[in-house]
Design a protein around this motif. Sequence first.
Motif, PDB file in Angstrom:
ATOM      1  N   SER A 147      32.886 -14.944  -4.167  1.00  0.00           N
ATOM      2  CA  SER A 147      34.011 -14.260  -3.531  1.00  0.00           C
ATOM      3  C   SER A 147      35.166 -14.168  -4.523  1.00  0.00           C
ATOM      4  CB  SER A 147      34.490 -15.020  -2.294  1.00  0.00           C
ATOM      5  OG  SER A 147      33.541 -14.976  -1.264  1.00  0.00           O
ATOM      6  N   GLY A 206      32.450 -11.963   1.487  1.00  0.00           N
ATOM      7  CA  GLY A 206      33.858 -12.089   1.830  1.00  0.00           C
ATOM      8  C   GLY A 206      34.366 -13.509   1.799  1.00  0.00           C
ATOM      9  N   ASN A 207      33.515 -14.475   2.146  1.00  0.00           N
ATOM     10  CA  ASN A 207      33.931 -15.876   2.189  1.00  0.00           C
ATOM     11  C   ASN A 207      32.776 -16.746   1.702  1.00  0.00           C
ATOM     12  OD1 ASN A 207      34.688 -18.529   2.926  1.00  0.00           O
ATOM     13  ND2 ASN A 207      35.955 -17.781   4.608  1.00  0.00           N
ATOM     14  N   ASP A 216      29.055  -7.666   2.672  1.00  0.00           N
ATOM     15  CA  ASP A 216      28.315  -8.701   1.944  1.00  0.00           C
ATOM     16  C   ASP A 216      26.971  -8.142   1.501  1.00  0.00           C
ATOM     17  OD1 ASP A 216      30.438 -10.243   2.725  1.00  0.00           O
ATOM     18  OD2 ASP A 216      29.254 -11.732   3.821  1.00  0.00           O
ATOM     19  N   LYS A 257      32.600 -19.801   0.640  1.00  0.00           N
ATOM     20  CA  LYS A 257      32.536 -21.168   1.157  1.00  0.00           C
ATOM     21  C   LYS A 257      31.799 -21.212   2.490  1.00  0.00           C
ATOM     22  CE  LYS A 257      35.518 -25.194   1.928  1.00  0.00           C
ATOM     23  NZ  LYS A 257      35.240 -25.931   0.694  1.00  0.00           N
ATOM     24  N   GLN A 258      32.151 -20.287   3.396  1.00  0.00           N
ATOM     25  CA  GLN A 258      31.488 -20.258   4.693  1.00  0.00           C
ATOM     26  C   GLN A 258      30.051 -19.747   4.580  1.00  0.00           C
ATOM     27  OE1 GLN A 258      33.855 -18.315   7.671  1.00  0.00           O
ATOM     28  NE2 GLN A 258      35.520 -19.805   7.507  1.00  0.00           N
TER      29      GLN A 258
END
Length: 375
Positions: free
Chosen positions: A76, A30-31, A93, A33-34
């Motif tokens: 993502s 979903g994210n 994920d 970068k994180q």
Amino acid sequence: MESVKTKKIFETAEDFLPINGTDYIELYVGNAKQAAHYYKSAFGFQSVAYCGLETGNKEKVSYVLEQGKIRLVLTSPLVKDGLINDHINLHGDGVKVIALWVDDATKAWEEATKRGAKSYFSPKKDKDENGFVITSGIHTYGDTVHIFVERYHYNGPFLPGYKSWNEEYNPPGVGLKYVDHMVGNVEWGEMNTWCEFYAKVMGFTQLVSFDDKDISTEYTALMSKVMSNGNGRIKFPINEPADGKKRSQIEEYINFYNGAGVQHIAVATENIIETVSALRRRGVEFLHVPDNYYDNVLERVGEIDEDLKPLRDLNILIDRDDEGYLLQIFTKPVVSRPTMFFEIIQRKGAQSFGKGNFKALFEAIEREQEQRGTL
């Protein structure tokens, strides 16, 4: 990267398409970068490459991380609809791509598809100033795919379309070396179908088989077979549920993942005590086995090189086979749904998968399931 000739160690593997090793594992998340920050901070992966808006990709963003020979790609979507969005919505994920490093991606695809594999995409050549890469792909269980990667004419950071990702924040590694094996969970009655797929389509051989008598507790059970290519660098245990009094971890996975998929990634270390100590300090959570597991473990496995106390303190499991022994431990799920997790493994000669630990491990998982209300 030059072509590599690897020694065949399992003679019963037909090896229609010789594989040099795992090239990368791509997770749709979903994210990204994180997620990248988590795998760097918690697991000690290092920044390698990036693609996204800055590289001209307006559809998706991907961060590439490495530690030892393990390469993770976290992807993502940048748009509101599409296949990546659909995958995340359905599965959460999870692993989309298990990429396999081969000498000839065209021949690998031709051999696999003529033996019955469904094509994911036909061979294609991508190039930039660093050379070219040829890739092709086939479908496997669930929405998981294999991509064949031929990269020995390429010397860029990852693949064409990616740029080097240079970031000051790169915590040190924790001693992870390579992918030891990757476990797939499939639905009721599907284990033999997919084992046959790896045998007939990809030339793998069956190393070992576990039935519900081997892998069971008072409440739950599962069945598993381990498939391997000829050089032993690619090992895929395939699990399916078995009848039990309560809902097994495999059923829980399938219910939350909404189908078959990669259950866990086993990564190897040469010093599991140092690796697990570092992971715990960084906040990685592991399954807990009862302390009485250690009361008679040395009677079962015999003499080992390590002191028992740090293994007990860290909750590391021990098992032995005819070749030697192994040390292993399993994280709790590393994603929001109770689906994907990691195994940390150190092999001291053993080629097996910890059969002697199954009961203690599954009881530990059942305690987690009970807390989640999914047992």
